[in-house]
Design an enzyme around this catalytic site. Structure first.
Site, mmCIF file in Angstrom:
data_model
loop_
_atom_site.group_PDB
_atom_site.id
_atom_site.type_symbol
_atom_site.label_atom_id
_atom_site.label_comp_id
_atom_site.label_asym_id
_atom_site.label_seq_id
_atom_site.Cartn_x
_atom_site.Cartn_y
_atom_site.Cartn_z
ATOM 1 N N HIS A 125 -4.850 -5.054 -1.867
ATOM 2 C CA HIS A 125 -5.858 -4.941 -0.813
ATOM 3 C C HIS A 125 -6.950 -5.989 -1.029
ATOM 4 C CE1 HIS A 125 -3.817 -1.030 -0.785
ATOM 5 N NE2 HIS A 125 -4.214 -0.907 0.451
ATOM 6 N N SER A 178 0.842 -1.198 0.000
ATOM 7 C CA SER A 178 0.000 0.000 0.000
ATOM 8 C C SER A 178 0.877 1.248 0.000
ATOM 9 C CB SER A 178 -0.965 -0.038 1.195
ATOM 10 O OG SER A 178 -1.964 0.952 1.056
ATOM 11 N N GLU A 190 -1.968 -2.005 -8.353
ATOM 12 C CA GLU A 190 -3.188 -2.271 -7.585
ATOM 13 C C GLU A 190 -3.578 -0.983 -6.872
ATOM 14 O OE1 GLU A 190 -3.722 -2.559 -3.942
ATOM 15 O OE2 GLU A 190 -1.778 -1.595 -3.653
#
Length: 308
Positions: A278, A116, A213
């Site tokens: 995620h 992330s 992502e």
């Protein structure tokens, strides 16, 4: 195609440090993550400021200088074999401003894992330290402690990396068919786009297999970020794309249509829903290593173990 410097694998008895370079960490979840690592035989040290809260900005895990201090102490400590990020959120770019990466480069390579927002640190470590890093579940977060698949993929990569050479998940497949070989590069789309124009901007090396992502972004924002990276010339020498999860980014069919519109005309393979990012049972994917993307099979195959 040689890849970056590979840290050594972890073995029971190794000391690992947990740091919080981004968002705030919840004590019970962190304790559960520590217990999992200890069950693997690792000696876990939690950074002094991991459970801090910034006095003014509640989305940060403590002050910038304190988050950076924890990471620096862990990285420069010769007794620490690996540094694992507790969670993402926001804050790694602020932490990065406080790091002396020249000092980091002088230390022996060691395991670095997170995902992330940690993409900002992966980019800096890849470009400035020439280091293989792990885009992985984060040990102080619910997506790690609540999902056995995420736990197992991280354990195998850290302790038995030769058993984690083929990465994929059921349902993965082609957005654009084909195979591509290159160095794995990338991570979270938002952070990659935010890096453009900074001193740590790290375009994909020629022939890279790009991982992308994201989470919680409206469709038009994904469009803007993909277009921005394209306009910056970051896709001109890419060999292929491996796409992870797009949780809470709107209807998945719409995201698929957008990505095909933005990437489908580049003439390279694009794999869809490969199981990193995620999502439940998040895979651990090494960055900076030679891989083969098989978009039709929905897999990434590493040429060799990510850790020596």
């Amino acid at each position: 195609m040689t890849g970056a410097r590979r840290p050594r694998r972890l073995v029971p008895g190794d000391r690992v440090a947990i740091v919080a370079p981004a968002g705030p960490v919840t004590a019970p979840v962190l304790a559960a993550g520590v217990a999992i690592l200890e069950s693997w035989g690792l000696d876990v040290v939690v950074g002094a400021h991991v459970l801090d809260r910034h006095p003014d900005f509640p989305y940060l895990a403590g002050r910038d200088e304190d988050r950076a201090e924890d990471l620096t102490k862990a990285w420069l400590d010769p007794d620490i074999a690996g540094v694992l990020c507790a969670r993402g959120g926001y804050g790694c770019t602020r932490t990065l401003q406080r790091l002396d990466l020249a000092a980091f480069a002088g230390a022996p390579p060691k395991v670095f894992a997170g995902s992330s927002d940690v993409t900002a640190l992966h980019q800096a470590f890849g470009s400035r330290l020439d280091l293989v890093t792990l885009f992985s579940p984060m040990v102080g977060s619910a997506p790690f402690v609540d999902h056995p698949g995420a736990v197992e993929t991280l354990r195998r990569t850290l302790l038995e990396p030769e058993s984690a050479l083929v990465l994929g998940r059921p349902g993965a497949g082609p957005l654009v068919s084909g195979r591509a070989r290159g160095l794995s590069w990338g991570g979270n789309l938002s952070l990659l786009a935010a890096d453009i124009g900074t001193t740590d901007a790290y375009p994909p090396p020629p022939g890279a297999v790009v991982l992308l992502e994201d989470v919680g972004e409206d469709l038009y924002r994904l469009d803007r970020m993909l277009t921005q990276l394209d306009r910056a010339g970051w896709w001109q020498d890419v060999a292929g794309f491996a796409l992870g999860s797009w949780t809470d980014c709107g209807p998945l069919a719409d995201v698929r249509t957008l990505v095909l519109d933005r990437l489908g005309g580049l003439g390279v393979p694009v794999g869809w829903e490969l199981g990193f990012g995620h999502c439940d049972d998040q895979l651990t994917v090494p960055l900076g290593v030679p891989v083969e993307l098989d978009a039709d099979a929905g897999t990434l195959r590493l040429d060799e173990a990510a850790l020596t």
